[in-house]
Scaffold this motif. Structure first.
Motif, mmCIF file in Angstrom:
data_model
loop_
_atom_site.group_PDB
_atom_site.id
_atom_site.type_symbol
_atom_site.label_atom_id
_atom_site.label_comp_id
_atom_site.label_asym_id
_atom_site.label_seq_id
_atom_site.Cartn_x
_atom_site.Cartn_y
_atom_site.Cartn_z
ATOM 1 N N VAL A 58 0.749 -1.299 0.049
ATOM 2 C CA VAL A 58 -0.092 -0.071 0.089
ATOM 3 C C VAL A 58 0.754 1.238 -0.055
ATOM 4 C CG1 VAL A 58 -1.950 -0.979 1.113
ATOM 5 C CG2 VAL A 58 -0.231 0.066 2.525
ATOM 6 N N ILE A 59 0.144 2.427 -0.479
ATOM 7 C CA ILE A 59 0.968 3.634 -0.279
ATOM 8 C C ILE A 59 0.303 4.648 0.680
ATOM 9 C CG2 ILE A 59 2.250 5.613 -1.739
ATOM 10 C CD1 ILE A 59 1.934 3.926 -4.115
ATOM 11 N N ARG A 60 0.853 5.031 1.591
ATOM 12 C CA ARG A 60 0.145 5.620 2.929
ATOM 13 C C ARG A 60 0.331 7.374 2.524
ATOM 14 N NH1 ARG A 60 1.310 2.734 8.170
ATOM 15 N NH2 ARG A 60 0.425 4.550 8.944
ATOM 16 N N TYR A 61 -0.317 8.110 2.943
ATOM 17 C CA TYR A 61 -0.171 9.525 2.827
ATOM 18 C C TYR A 61 -0.914 10.061 4.146
ATOM 19 C CZ TYR A 61 0.550 9.476 -2.168
ATOM 20 O OH TYR A 61 1.114 9.151 -3.501
ATOM 21 N N PRO A 62 -0.032 9.804 5.277
ATOM 22 C CA PRO A 62 -0.662 10.391 6.451
ATOM 23 C C PRO A 62 -1.354 11.808 6.535
ATOM 24 C CG PRO A 62 1.555 9.157 6.691
ATOM 25 C CD PRO A 62 1.183 9.515 5.381
ATOM 26 N N HIS A 63 -0.755 12.628 5.754
ATOM 27 C CA HIS A 63 -1.370 13.946 5.739
ATOM 28 C C HIS A 63 -2.075 14.151 4.591
ATOM 29 C CE1 HIS A 63 0.904 14.652 9.552
ATOM 30 N NE2 HIS A 63 2.024 14.286 8.904
ATOM 31 N N GLY A 64 -2.799 13.076 3.902
ATOM 32 C CA GLY A 64 -3.425 13.487 2.773
ATOM 33 C C GLY A 64 -2.532 13.554 1.265
ATOM 34 N N VAL A 65 -3.044 13.721 0.210
ATOM 35 C CA VAL A 65 -2.462 13.495 -1.003
ATOM 36 C C VAL A 65 -1.304 14.536 -1.066
ATOM 37 C CG1 VAL A 65 -4.199 12.292 -2.176
ATOM 38 C CG2 VAL A 65 -4.268 14.671 -2.324
ATOM 39 N N SER A 66 -1.646 15.831 -0.564
ATOM 40 C CA SER A 66 -0.742 16.837 -0.844
ATOM 41 C C SER A 66 0.438 16.866 0.179
ATOM 42 C CB SER A 66 -1.317 18.080 -0.403
ATOM 43 O OG SER A 66 -1.822 18.191 0.865
ATOM 44 N N GLY A 67 0.549 15.697 1.258
ATOM 45 C CA GLY A 67 1.678 15.633 1.913
ATOM 46 C C GLY A 67 2.836 14.406 1.482
ATOM 47 N N LYS A 68 3.508 14.115 2.390
ATOM 48 C CA LYS A 68 4.472 13.053 1.982
ATOM 49 C C LYS A 68 3.942 11.769 2.227
ATOM 50 C CE LYS A 68 8.683 15.660 3.362
ATOM 51 N NZ LYS A 68 9.935 15.592 4.259
ATOM 52 N N SER A 69 4.450 10.637 1.303
ATOM 53 C CA SER A 69 3.604 9.321 1.022
ATOM 54 C C SER A 69 5.209 8.260 1.603
ATOM 55 C CB SER A 69 3.148 9.060 -0.080
ATOM 56 O OG SER A 69 4.279 9.108 -1.055
ATOM 57 N N PHE A 70 4.782 6.997 1.779
ATOM 58 C CA PHE A 70 5.654 6.232 1.793
ATOM 59 C C PHE A 70 4.986 4.636 1.382
ATOM 60 C CE2 PHE A 70 3.689 6.268 5.925
ATOM 61 C CZ PHE A 70 3.504 4.993 6.431
ATOM 62 N N ALA A 238 -3.845 8.350 -5.432
ATOM 63 C CA ALA A 238 -3.419 9.530 -4.539
ATOM 64 C C ALA A 238 -3.222 10.723 -5.629
ATOM 65 C CB ALA A 238 -2.203 9.448 -3.673
ATOM 66 N N ARG A 239 -4.131 11.040 -6.434
ATOM 67 C CA ARG A 239 -4.238 12.162 -7.366
ATOM 68 C C ARG A 239 -5.234 13.183 -7.037
ATOM 69 N NH1 ARG A 239 -0.256 10.985 -11.278
ATOM 70 N NH2 ARG A 239 -1.617 12.085 -12.964
ATOM 71 N N PRO A 240 -4.917 14.557 -7.304
ATOM 72 C CA PRO A 240 -5.971 15.488 -6.791
ATOM 73 C C PRO A 240 -7.561 15.387 -6.855
ATOM 74 C CG PRO A 240 -4.056 16.414 -7.888
ATOM 75 C CD PRO A 240 -4.045 15.167 -8.172
ATOM 76 N N LEU A 241 -7.923 14.572 -7.977
ATOM 77 C CA LEU A 241 -9.349 14.442 -8.012
ATOM 78 C C LEU A 241 -9.887 13.217 -7.864
ATOM 79 C CD1 LEU A 241 -9.427 15.788 -11.886
ATOM 80 C CD2 LEU A 241 -9.971 16.864 -9.714
ATOM 81 N N ALA A 242 -8.942 12.465 -7.062
ATOM 82 C CA ALA A 242 -9.536 11.055 -6.214
ATOM 83 C C ALA A 242 -9.773 10.094 -7.359
ATOM 84 C CB ALA A 242 -10.546 11.383 -5.224
#
Length: 294
Positions: A58-70, A238-242
């Protein structure tokens, strides 16, 4: 999905924690974690079909799509009792088998689901996927390229289902019977890829290095292999338009549909009207094509 009570919801007899339900995950679309979990629950009958019992990244975005991911391959510790894992190549992968696990991952801001192309413990592919990968962020020819590949497969006697990656590419899916190997499918993929790159040399390339492709679309038959992943059908992206990775009809491809047309806010309506287009297609006789190439 039941409403959260005291920071948790009960699903299939399991208690799933819900934290920060009002956190924005896709701010441009107004999608909070609460809305995301509701959409995941609605997608689950379709999405879980392509996640169950597979090695899951999975790709996680703890602060939403505008934040860092891992990327998360190894299962975190501790795990709830309804999460199962499978050790593969020294990685302890999560293997989902139900909605509680999916929502638990959603609560951890896992916004993308990339399963293995085989079941845990198996060396055989579940289906055949060809990845049509553009070299440019905006590629107006992507549906044209997908249609060409679909026509070639049809000429070989293979029906297929195209799906948006949810990002910029398209995958072509061919259902298969158990017993076909990854290596056999690679040989067919190379055959098809060589044909389309020779016949449409200004459109396709087999060059794996992106910096050497120019503006050509990469016909990727190599990614479909044991231990590798591709975006699952119906995974959010995780693209701006979901956007959501969405199976298409070939008529939609011919009409140059946009991947941005399918997203978390309208995917339920589409599924109600069209169902799972992949599941509606029976296994195809790839064995005959494999035999013909020997």
């Amino acid at each position: 999905m039941p409403a959260a009570v005291k920071g948790s919801i009960t699903i299939e007899g399991q208690e799933v924690s819900v934290t920060n339900p009002d956190k924005p995950l896709w701010p441009e679309q107004g999608i909070t974690k609460r809305i995301y979990l509701e959409k995941l629950a609605a997608l689950s009958p379709y999405l879980l079909r392509y996640l169950n019992k597979r090695l899951l990244t999975v790709i996680r975005y703890p602060h939403g799509v505008s934040g860092k991911s891992f990327y998360q391959k190894n299962a975190p510790d501790p795990l709830p009792p309804y999460i199962r894992t499978f050790m593969h190549d020294s990685i302890n992968y999560i293997t989902l088998d139900g909605l509680p696990g999916l929502l638990w991952l959603g609560n951890s801001a896992a916004l993308e689901f990339h399963p293995s192309l085989h079941y845990a413990g198996s060396s055989l592919p579940c289906e055949w996927m060809i990845d049509i990968d553009p070299s440019r962020e905006v590629e107006p020819r992507i549906m044209e390229a997908a249609a060409i590949v679909g026509d070639v497969l049809k000429s070989l006697g293979l029906a297929s289902v195209p799906k948006t990656s949810g990002a910029t590419g398209v995958q072509i899916i061919v259902p298969i019977r158990s017993g076909v190997t990854f290596d056999e499918l690679r040989k067919v993929g190379h055959f098809v890829g060589k044909y389309v790159t020779e016949k449409h040399s200004g459109l396709f390339t087999l060059e794996r290095l992106k910096k050497q492709r120019g503006d050509k679309i990469y016909f990727d038959y190599l990614q479909h292999y044991r231990g590798k992943t591709l975006a699952a059908p119906y995974t959010p992206r995780a693209r701006p338009l979901a956007t959501v990775s969405t199976p298409l009809t070939w008529d939609e491809v011919a009409n140059n549909v946009s991947p941005e047309d399918f997203h978390l806010l309208n995917i339920e309506e589409r599924l109600r009207s069209k169902g799972d287009l992949i599941a509606q297609l029976p296994p195809q006789p790839v064995e005959l094509v494999i035999a013909g190439l020997k």
